[in-house]
Design a protein around this motif. Sequence first.
Motif, PDB file in Angstrom:
ATOM      1  N   GLU A   1       0.710  -1.015   0.025  1.00 35.52           N
ATOM      2  CA  GLU A   1       0.047   0.514  -0.517  1.00 35.52           C
ATOM      3  C   GLU A   1       1.374   1.069  -0.196  1.00 35.52           C
ATOM      4  O   GLU A   1       2.241   1.331   0.359  1.00 35.52           O
ATOM      5  CB  GLU A   1      -0.989   0.016   1.225  1.00 35.52           C
ATOM      6  N   SER A   2       0.532   2.117  -0.818  1.00 38.12           N
ATOM      7  CA  SER A   2       0.689   3.390  -0.586  1.00 38.12           C
ATOM      8  C   SER A   2       0.176   4.536   0.408  1.00 38.12           C
ATOM      9  O   SER A   2      -0.822   4.589   0.392  1.00 38.12           O
ATOM     10  CB  SER A   2       1.342   4.328  -1.617  1.00 38.12           C
ATOM     11  N   THR A   3       0.910   5.408   1.256  1.00 37.37           N
ATOM     12  CA  THR A   3       1.006   5.715   2.055  1.00 37.37           C
ATOM     13  C   THR A   3       1.166   7.740   1.688  1.00 37.37           C
ATOM     14  O   THR A   3       2.483   7.654   1.529  1.00 37.37           O
ATOM     15  CB  THR A   3       0.492   5.158   3.521  1.00 37.37           C
ATOM     16  N   THR A   4       1.122   8.417   2.794  1.00 35.03           N
ATOM     17  CA  THR A   4       1.972  10.172   3.405  1.00 35.03           C
ATOM     18  C   THR A   4       2.474  10.088   4.112  1.00 35.03           C
ATOM     19  O   THR A   4       1.828   9.811   5.284  1.00 35.03           O
ATOM     20  CB  THR A   4       0.847  10.998   2.601  1.00 35.03           C
ATOM     21  N   LEU A   5       3.786   9.935   4.358  1.00 31.24           N
ATOM     22  CA  LEU A   5       4.455  10.356   5.273  1.00 31.24           C
ATOM     23  C   LEU A   5       3.746  11.370   6.086  1.00 31.24           C
ATOM     24  O   LEU A   5       3.454  12.971   5.064  1.00 31.24           O
ATOM     25  CB  LEU A   5       6.092  10.176   5.591  1.00 31.24           C
ATOM     26  N   PRO A   6       3.902  11.753   7.423  1.00 30.36           N
ATOM     27  CA  PRO A   6       3.907  13.796   7.847  1.00 30.36           C
ATOM     28  C   PRO A   6       4.978  14.105   7.582  1.00 30.36           C
ATOM     29  O   PRO A   6       5.726  14.000   7.412  1.00 30.36           O
ATOM     30  CB  PRO A   6       3.306  12.780   9.196  1.00 30.36           C
ATOM     31  N   PRO A   7       4.797  15.727   8.191  1.00 30.37           N
ATOM     32  CA  PRO A   7       5.822  16.395   7.691  1.00 30.37           C
ATOM     33  C   PRO A   7       6.984  16.063   8.906  1.00 30.37           C
ATOM     34  O   PRO A   7       6.336  16.120  10.016  1.00 30.37           O
ATOM     35  CB  PRO A   7       4.894  17.798   8.091  1.00 30.37           C
ATOM     36  N   LEU A   8       8.021  15.903   8.678  1.00 31.41           N
ATOM     37  CA  LEU A   8       9.299  16.215   9.424  1.00 31.41           C
ATOM     38  C   LEU A   8       8.957  17.415  10.431  1.00 31.41           C
ATOM     39  O   LEU A   8       9.299  17.989  10.447  1.00 31.41           O
ATOM     40  CB  LEU A   8      10.625  16.328   8.319  1.00 31.41           C
ATOM     41  N   GLY A   9       9.125  16.203  11.727  1.00 32.57           N
ATOM     42  CA  GLY A   9       9.460  17.381  13.103  1.00 32.57           C
ATOM     43  C   GLY A   9      11.013  17.781  13.026  1.00 32.57           C
ATOM     44  O   GLY A   9      11.802  16.299  12.505  1.00 32.57           O
ATOM     45  N   PRO A  10      10.650  18.146  14.407  1.00 34.27           N
ATOM     46  CA  PRO A  10      12.591  18.632  14.394  1.00 34.27           C
ATOM     47  C   PRO A  10      13.204  17.403  15.098  1.00 34.27           C
ATOM     48  O   PRO A  10      14.618  17.812  15.000  1.00 34.27           O
ATOM     49  CB  PRO A  10      12.111  20.307  15.601  1.00 34.27           C
ATOM     50  N   TYR A  11      12.938  17.039  15.968  1.00 32.30           N
ATOM     51  CA  TYR A  11      14.012  15.717  16.169  1.00 32.30           C
ATOM     52  C   TYR A  11      13.590  14.580  15.616  1.00 32.30           C
ATOM     53  O   TYR A  11      14.181  12.919  15.707  1.00 32.30           O
ATOM     54  CB  TYR A  11      13.403  15.068  17.491  1.00 32.30           C
ATOM     55  N   ASP A  12      12.991  14.802  13.939  1.00 33.31           N
ATOM     56  CA  ASP A  12      12.963  13.349  13.075  1.00 33.31           C
ATOM     57  C   ASP A  12      14.198  13.160  12.021  1.00 33.31           C
ATOM     58  O   ASP A  12      14.740  14.330  11.819  1.00 33.31           O
ATOM     59  CB  ASP A  12      11.694  14.091  11.896  1.00 33.31           C
ATOM     60  N   VAL A  13      14.202  12.013  11.555  1.00 30.42           N
ATOM     61  CA  VAL A  13      15.146  12.133  10.824  1.00 30.42           C
ATOM     62  C   VAL A  13      14.266  10.923   9.519  1.00 30.42           C
ATOM     63  O   VAL A  13      13.589  10.255  10.189  1.00 30.42           O
ATOM     64  CB  VAL A  13      16.081  10.891  11.573  1.00 30.42           C
ATOM     65  N   LEU A  14      14.608  10.996   8.480  1.00 26.65           N
ATOM     66  CA  LEU A  14      14.217  10.756   7.114  1.00 26.65           C
ATOM     67  C   LEU A  14      15.153   9.792   6.453  1.00 26.65           C
ATOM     68  O   LEU A  14      15.734  10.429   6.138  1.00 26.65           O
ATOM     69  CB  LEU A  14      12.922  11.650   5.746  1.00 26.65           C
ATOM     70  N   VAL A  15      14.350   8.498   6.153  1.00 21.02           N
ATOM     71  CA  VAL A  15      14.826   7.606   6.075  1.00 21.02           C
ATOM     72  C   VAL A  15      14.485   6.628   4.482  1.00 21.02           C
ATOM     73  O   VAL A  15      13.204   6.647   4.649  1.00 21.02           O
ATOM     74  CB  VAL A  15      15.473   6.122   6.563  1.00 21.02           C
ATOM     75  N   ARG A  16      15.307   6.841   3.173  1.00 23.77           N
ATOM     76  CA  ARG A  16      14.770   5.877   2.116  1.00 23.77           C
ATOM     77  C   ARG A  16      15.585   4.235   2.309  1.00 23.77           C
ATOM     78  O   ARG A  16      16.872   4.284   1.987  1.00 23.77           O
ATOM     79  CB  ARG A  16      15.250   6.837   1.390  1.00 23.77           C
ATOM     80  N   THR A  17      14.687   3.752   2.900  1.00 22.84           N
ATOM     81  CA  THR A  17      15.116   2.246   2.516  1.00 22.84           C
ATOM     82  C   THR A  17      16.558   1.001   1.498  1.00 22.84           C
ATOM     83  O   THR A  17      15.826   1.836   0.247  1.00 22.84           O
ATOM     84  CB  THR A  17      14.026   1.273   3.020  1.00 22.84           C
ATOM     85  N   GLU A  18      17.169   0.890   1.584  1.00 24.59           N
ATOM     86  CA  GLU A  18      18.084   0.195   0.526  1.00 24.59           C
ATOM     87  C   GLU A  18      17.254  -1.174   0.961  1.00 24.59           C
ATOM     88  O   GLU A  18      17.299  -1.645   0.025  1.00 24.59           O
ATOM     89  CB  GLU A  18      19.680   0.291   0.656  1.00 24.59           C
ATOM     90  N   VAL A  19      17.853  -1.904   2.252  1.00 20.21           N
ATOM     91  CA  VAL A  19      17.232  -3.050   2.235  1.00 20.21           C
ATOM     92  C   VAL A  19      16.627  -3.673   3.680  1.00 20.21           C
ATOM     93  O   VAL A  19      16.693  -2.668   4.683  1.00 20.21           O
ATOM     94  CB  VAL A  19      18.484  -4.453   2.112  1.00 20.21           C
ATOM     95  N   SER A  20      16.040  -4.291   3.596  1.00 11.87           N
ATOM     96  CA  SER A  20      15.398  -4.311   4.569  1.00 11.87           C
ATOM     97  C   SER A  20      14.676  -5.933   4.829  1.00 11.87           C
ATOM     98  O   SER A  20      15.241  -6.716   3.671  1.00 11.87           O
ATOM     99  CB  SER A  20      13.228  -4.258   5.459  1.00 11.87           C
ATOM    100  N   GLY A  21      15.677  -6.994   6.664  1.00  9.38           N
ATOM    101  CA  GLY A  21      15.168  -8.114   6.674  1.00  9.38           C
ATOM    102  C   GLY A  21      13.921  -8.718   6.933  1.00  9.38           C
ATOM    103  O   GLY A  21      13.578  -7.826   7.867  1.00  9.38           O
ATOM    104  N   ILE A  22      13.770  -9.496   6.627  1.00  9.38           N
ATOM    105  CA  ILE A  22      12.380  -9.904   6.763  1.00  9.38           C
ATOM    106  C   ILE A  22      13.008 -11.322   8.711  1.00  9.38           C
ATOM    107  O   ILE A  22      13.964 -12.441   8.217  1.00  9.38           O
ATOM    108  CB  ILE A  22      12.072 -11.124   6.133  1.00  9.38           C
ATOM    109  N   SER A  23      11.862 -11.393   9.402  1.00  9.05           N
ATOM    110  CA  SER A  23      12.001 -12.337  10.367  1.00  9.05           C
ATOM    111  C   SER A  23      11.529 -13.032  10.603  1.00  9.05           C
ATOM    112  O   SER A  23       9.889 -12.842  10.881  1.00  9.05           O
ATOM    113  CB  SER A  23      11.768 -10.848  11.986  1.00  9.05           C
TER     114      SER A  23
END
Length: 334
Positions: free
Chosen positions: A17-39
């Motif tokens: 699904e696609s969704t819109t992230l909220p605006p970045l807050g002062p303590y937030d870090v936006l990360v673009r994923t390269e790889v995610s591992g399955i548990s």
Amino acid sequence: MQTTQIVFPERNKVTLESTTLPPLGPYDVLVRTEVSGISAGTELTNLLGDMERQSFPKYPGYSNVGIVEQVGEEVTDFAVGDRVLSNGKHASHHIVNRATGGNGAPQTLLRVPDGVDPADATFTTLGAVAMHGIRKAEPKLGQSAAVVGQGVVGQLLCQLLRLNGVHPVIGIDVFPVRLEMGAQSGTHVLVNGADEDVVQRVMEETHGAGVTYGFDATRSGTAIRTLMDIAAQSGKILLVGSIPRIVEIPLFDPLQTKELTIIGVLQPRSPMVAHAYYPWTQERNRFEILDLLARRALKVDHLITHRMAPEQAPETYDMIARGGSDWLGIVFEW
């Protein structure tokens, strides 16, 4: 910012699904994923709705490696371009909040050391699961151990036990491919439970004493009796896997006759904030795994059997649900 993420909208269903992230807050870090591992154990349990009081939708994933694309004005310890590890979901982008939360710590975010492959770094979170089990066991040089279940956590347990001086470390599974990978991991003894008498073999390898530590790294609930049978006097049995089962065990023999200790291990119960008498926080355990990877003391690249596109998520989880005969470590490449 739009993000695409994997979701379990209902029991045994997987979609994107696609969704819109909220605006970045002062303590937030936006990360673009390269790889995610399955548990695999945890995510399959969530997909099948095996735990009580489960609700849907669920957004799986907690082993995310990506690149920092934007930081809030109060963030000073990370910069655009940093490669980082987080507990982010299986999603193309996610936000990590670095403000101190109610638990006394910010959300996990660690720099991936130079030279550590992003896919390898996704094993850090499951490595911390194994590390927490090692901390609970408190192994000592010259003691012995058996690990039932040679999935990713089981493989990492075996390697960490070896690094702690445990000998022999015995890996037990029924799938030949996982035992072959155990050999590449350096596990001292590997036992195929489908072909061999596990109790007899373990007793042979330990000169009749049994193992000091027995780890259950499965989700089946059937291994605990075997671990009780192969345990040494005053042995410890540690339940590390996600086991959504009710099982029966004999209370007198061997539990009382061997004076065994059974320990539940759940990585989220390790502290978020260090204490003078227990410094091993969740974040520090992850840092230690990244350091072991950087020093080549821990080997994980051979554990990756599948690199999947997010669009292949439904077939990926179908493969996991069929059993572990032909896969081990699986990552989504974004």
